[in-house]
Design a protein around this motif. Structure first.
Motif, short mmCIF file in Angstrom:
data_model
loop_
_atom_site.label_atom_id
_atom_site.label_comp_id
_atom_site.label_asym_id
_atom_site.label_seq_id
_atom_site.Cartn_x
_atom_site.Cartn_y
_atom_site.Cartn_z
N GLN A 51 54.33 34.83 58.00
CA GLN A 51 53.45 35.99 58.16
C GLN A 51 53.72 36.70 59.48
N HIS A 52 53.84 35.94 60.57
CA HIS A 52 54.13 36.55 61.87
C HIS A 52 55.59 37.02 61.94
N ARG A 72 56.22 40.43 60.22
CA ARG A 72 55.56 41.55 60.91
C ARG A 72 56.17 41.81 62.29
N LYS A 102 59.53 43.70 61.83
CA LYS A 102 59.38 45.13 61.53
C LYS A 102 59.04 45.93 62.78
N TYR A 159 52.76 43.83 69.83
CA TYR A 159 52.50 43.21 68.53
C TYR A 159 51.07 42.68 68.48
N HIS A 202 48.46 41.18 65.38
CA HIS A 202 48.17 40.91 63.97
C HIS A 202 47.09 39.85 63.89
#
Length: 475
Positions: free
Chosen positions: A336-337, A340, A343, A361, A363
């Motif tokens: 998941q990390h 992201r 990107k 970053y 999230h």
């Protein structure tokens, strides 16, 4: 062999083709204008492995090739190099590339992106290095599947007893998400196999999970983890909490409780560590847990200062978790990390090349989802917890959507559809690990040279004559 860098076009070198590496390159191809930079990705494997699907690959619910993404097919403007980065001299902006074949060379770069991922973290427990198998690669997942199926074949032709029990015993070490998923999936898989083996019964199969902590799955609530324990117990699985593995010599798993479990399949999922080959082979700053020290904007360095031209993301990087939900203040190593971060890293790198400022970053974890065998799962988001079939659909749906490219998504969906009607594919291909065995067994070979009999010597007759003459003379 030394590559040269021109000042006209910046060279971007990506170390590692896993989640973070692949997604960084993929996103850079979309962000960069044509000719704005040259991107090279280095990895000894020609594909990215989608690790959340590995437990289901091991349980024969997903075709192995569908759980990986071919780098060369999907990275059209990136140079893919089948090699390892065995050294990073960032002071000189030079990386040592060691290819699969041939001699190492030094490659210069302008920007380096370290996304080398993680490997299984083990402890010096006797027998683990020789007998256990991890769950970080597609090859490991396939080997686990084939070993279990081969053990069923072997057990079905021998009488009940210690050897059959050993073949049908599975031990998983580690009660995190990966450990619970592979444990539950294999339990489900073994139950499905039994209908094809009338010689074996459910009671002949034994599943043990070893966890040093007092609970499993710290990513979900205690109530949800307790539900998972009860669900596993209903399916005949044994979970040993507050228990450590002390030895695994010759497949005899010894526990801190004094119990000994003979087994032919030990799966190690008790933690990961940053890829040591890359971390130790370079001059980039490393934090106390062996990860590359990384800022929230994904540049290598500290909050006060960054290392010019160096970036990191994924499991190899210690990225601050600004949401406050990370362990020790850092993002936990998961897909998941990694996706992201990659990107954002591509966007930030592009911004820096254009003289713009990068973004930090951030999230916030929206939840956790896990498969617990066919048509069974668990989902946790805040105080909301889903269990059973609906959670399984959430697990499959989320991870299918997370697979990069529609080409991969359609392959996964098509496999789900086929399995729904046709069931699991129970073909065992363990012999592929020794592909020449049958050929060698029956291949004709040249006969060994036969010893040549010595021809009669020409001197033999005169010697006999001489001997005879002497005998006559003496007489």
């Amino acid at each position: 062999m030394t590559s040269t860098v021109t000042t006209a076009v910046p060279k971007i070198l990506i170390v590692g083709g896993g989640y973070a590496g692949f997604y960084t390159a993929w996103k850079l191809e979309k962000e960069l204008r044509k000719g704005e930079a040259e991107v090279t990705i280095v990895d000894p494997l020609p594909y990215m492995t989608y690790q959340p699907f590995l437990p289901e690959v091991a349980a024969s619910s997903i075709e192995p090739r569908h759980a990986v993404v071919a780098l060369r097919r999907h990275l059209k403007r990136t140079t893919v190099v089948a090699a390892k980065v065995t050294g990073i001299n960032h002071a000189q902006k030079v990386a040592t590339i060691t290819p699969i074949e041939g001699e190492p060379w030094e490659q210069e770069y302008d920007q380096i992106v370290v996304t080398a991922g993680a490997v299984s973290r083990t402890f010096p427990i006797p027998g683990i290095a020789d007998n256990a198998i991890g769950l970080k690669t597609i090859e490991e997942a396939v080997a686990i599947r084939d070993r279990l199926m081969s053990n069923f074949d072997r057990a079905s032709v021998i009488p009940a007893g210690p050897e059959r029990d050993r073949l049908l015993t599975v031990v998983v070490v580690g009660g995190g998400f990966a450990g619970i998923e592979i444990f539950a999936e294999l339990r489900s898989f073994a139950s499905a196999l039994l209908k094809n083996y009338p010689q074996l019964s459910f009671d002949d199969t034994h599943f043990h999970l070893i966890e040093a902590m007092s609970r499993i799955m710290p990513e979900v609530s205690l109530k949800t983890s307790e539900w998972v324990l009860k669900d596993l117990a209903k399916r005949g699985a044994n979970v040993h909490l507050d228990t450590q593995l002390t030895s695994a010599v010759d497949g005899n798993v010894e526990l801190s409780t004094g119990e000994v479990i003979p087994t032919d399949l030990i799966i190690w999922t008790a933690g990961v560590m940053a890829n040591p080959t890359v971390v130790r082979g370079g001059d980039l700053p490393v934090e106390e847990r062996g990860r590359i020290q990384t800022r929230a904007d994904l540049r290598v360095g500290t909050e006060e200062a960054f290392v010019e031209g160096a970036w990191a993301a994924g499991d190899v990087a210690a990225v601050p978790d600004l949401s406050g939900g990370g362990v020790g203040g850092f993002c936990v190593p998961n897909a998941q990390h990694a996706v992201r971060q990659a990107k954002l890293l591509a966007k930030n790198l592009t911004a820096v090349l254009r003289g713009e400022l990068p973004k930090q970053y951030f999230h916030k974890n929206l939840g956790a989802v896990a498969g617990l065998g066919l048509y069974n799962g668990v989902f946790q988001s805040g105080k909301i917890a889903l269990k059973g079939l609906i959670a399984w659909f959430a697990h499959r749906g989320y991870h299918t959507l997370a697979m990069p490219s529609w080409e991969r998504k359609w392959r996964i969906l098509w496999g789900f559809w086929n399995n729904f009607w046709l069931g699991r594919d129970l073909v065992n291909l363990e012999t592929v690990q020794k592909p020449r065995e049958v050929f060698e067994q029956f291949a004709a070979r040249p006969r060994p040279p036969q010893p040549v009999e010595a021809a009669p010597s020409d001197k033999a007759a005169p010697e006999k004559v001489g001997a005879g003459a002497k005998t006559s003379a003496a007489s």
